[in-house]
Write a protein that holds these residues in place. Structure first.
Motif, PDB file in Angstrom:
ATOM      1  N   SER A   9       4.728  -5.440   1.315  1.00  0.00           N
ATOM      2  CA  SER A   9       3.668  -6.456   1.322  1.00  0.00           C
ATOM      3  C   SER A   9       4.331  -7.837   1.268  1.00  0.00           C
ATOM      4  O   SER A   9       5.504  -7.946   0.897  1.00  0.00           O
ATOM      5  N   PRO A  10       3.603  -8.887   1.632  1.00  0.00           N
ATOM      6  CA  PRO A  10       4.201 -10.229   1.555  1.00  0.00           C
ATOM      7  C   PRO A  10       4.757 -10.567   0.161  1.00  0.00           C
ATOM      8  O   PRO A  10       5.834 -11.145   0.049  1.00  0.00           O
ATOM      9  N   LEU A  14       8.827 -11.267  -0.942  1.00  0.00           N
ATOM     10  CA  LEU A  14       9.345 -12.362  -1.760  1.00  0.00           C
ATOM     11  C   LEU A  14      10.122 -11.826  -2.960  1.00  0.00           C
ATOM     12  O   LEU A  14      11.208 -12.332  -3.285  1.00  0.00           O
ATOM     13  N   ARG A  15       9.581 -10.820  -3.607  1.00  0.00           N
ATOM     14  CA  ARG A  15      10.267 -10.210  -4.750  1.00  0.00           C
ATOM     15  C   ARG A  15      11.602  -9.606  -4.325  1.00  0.00           C
ATOM     16  O   ARG A  15      12.614  -9.740  -5.014  1.00  0.00           O
ATOM     17  N   PHE A  16      11.610  -8.935  -3.164  1.00  0.00           N
ATOM     18  CA  PHE A  16      12.828  -8.313  -2.646  1.00  0.00           C
ATOM     19  C   PHE A  16      13.889  -9.373  -2.355  1.00  0.00           C
ATOM     20  O   PHE A  16      15.052  -9.224  -2.732  1.00  0.00           O
ATOM     21  N   ALA A  17      13.488 -10.447  -1.681  1.00  0.00           N
ATOM     22  CA  ALA A  17      14.422 -11.544  -1.384  1.00  0.00           C
ATOM     23  C   ALA A  17      14.964 -12.143  -2.684  1.00  0.00           C
ATOM     24  O   ALA A  17      16.160 -12.439  -2.791  1.00  0.00           O
ATOM     25  N   GLY A  18      14.099 -12.303  -3.670  1.00  0.00           N
ATOM     26  CA  GLY A  18      14.534 -12.811  -4.963  1.00  0.00           C
ATOM     27  C   GLY A  18      15.544 -11.901  -5.635  1.00  0.00           C
ATOM     28  O   GLY A  18      16.525 -12.360  -6.217  1.00  0.00           O
ATOM     29  N   GLU A  19      15.312 -10.600  -5.552  1.00  0.00           N
ATOM     30  CA  GLU A  19      16.250  -9.627  -6.136  1.00  0.00           C
ATOM     31  C   GLU A  19      17.606  -9.704  -5.446  1.00  0.00           C
ATOM     32  O   GLU A  19      18.655  -9.627  -6.093  1.00  0.00           O
ATOM     33  N   MET A  20      17.596  -9.839  -4.124  1.00  0.00           N
ATOM     34  CA  MET A  20      18.859  -9.928  -3.382  1.00  0.00           C
ATOM     35  C   MET A  20      19.623 -11.197  -3.767  1.00  0.00           C
ATOM     36  O   MET A  20      20.838 -11.156  -3.972  1.00  0.00           O
ATOM     37  N   LEU A  21      18.919 -12.315  -3.879  1.00  0.00           N
ATOM     38  CA  LEU A  21      19.566 -13.561  -4.282  1.00  0.00           C
ATOM     39  C   LEU A  21      20.104 -13.473  -5.706  1.00  0.00           C
ATOM     40  O   LEU A  21      21.221 -13.923  -5.997  1.00  0.00           O
ATOM     41  N   ARG A  22      19.319 -12.887  -6.585  1.00  0.00           N
ATOM     42  CA  ARG A  22      19.757 -12.728  -7.984  1.00  0.00           C
ATOM     43  C   ARG A  22      20.995 -11.840  -8.071  1.00  0.00           C
ATOM     44  O   ARG A  22      21.953 -12.138  -8.768  1.00  0.00           O
ATOM     45  N   SER A  23      21.003 -10.751  -7.305  1.00  0.00           N
ATOM     46  CA  SER A  23      22.161  -9.848  -7.297  1.00  0.00           C
ATOM     47  C   SER A  23      23.404 -10.546  -6.767  1.00  0.00           C
ATOM     48  O   SER A  23      24.499 -10.369  -7.303  1.00  0.00           O
TER      49      SER A  23
END
Length: 100
Positions: A9-10, A14-23
């Motif tokens: 979902s949209p 956003l949550r997925f992109a945030g997780e990737m950046l955080r990682s």
């Protein structure tokens, strides 16, 4: 990856992109030796590391598992069957499943 990302979902995108950046940020913050030790520990017990990674994804982003894991296995099996027919071979060997 396109199908996996479109399965989210949209808000989950956003949550997925945030997780990737955080990682990525956490990996950069750790020193190289700590990262190397973590990779070696995961490689020593790759089966449980893979299970843990799949479980973590399932917990946070369950919609992504269908295209990334289940549909991938079906596609690979279909490709092997098609390869056998196209090449006229009587036997085709392939490894399909978790971790391959």
């Amino acid at each position: 990856l396109k199908r996996a990302f479109s399965a989210l979902s949209p808000l989950d995108r956003l949550r997925f992109a945030g997780e990737m950046l955080r990682s990525a940020r956490l990996a950069r913050a750790q020193d190289g030796e700590a990262v190397r030790a973590a990779i070696e520990a995961a490689a020593a017990d790759s089966e449980s590391a893979l299970d843990a990674a799949v479980e973590a994804v399932r917990a946070k982003f369950p919609a992504i598992l269908t295209p990334m894991v289940y549909e991938r296995d079906v596609y690979l099996a279909w490709s092997l069957k098609r390869s056998k027919a196209v090449c006229g071979s009587s036997l085709v060997v392939g490894v399909v499943g978790k971790g391959h």
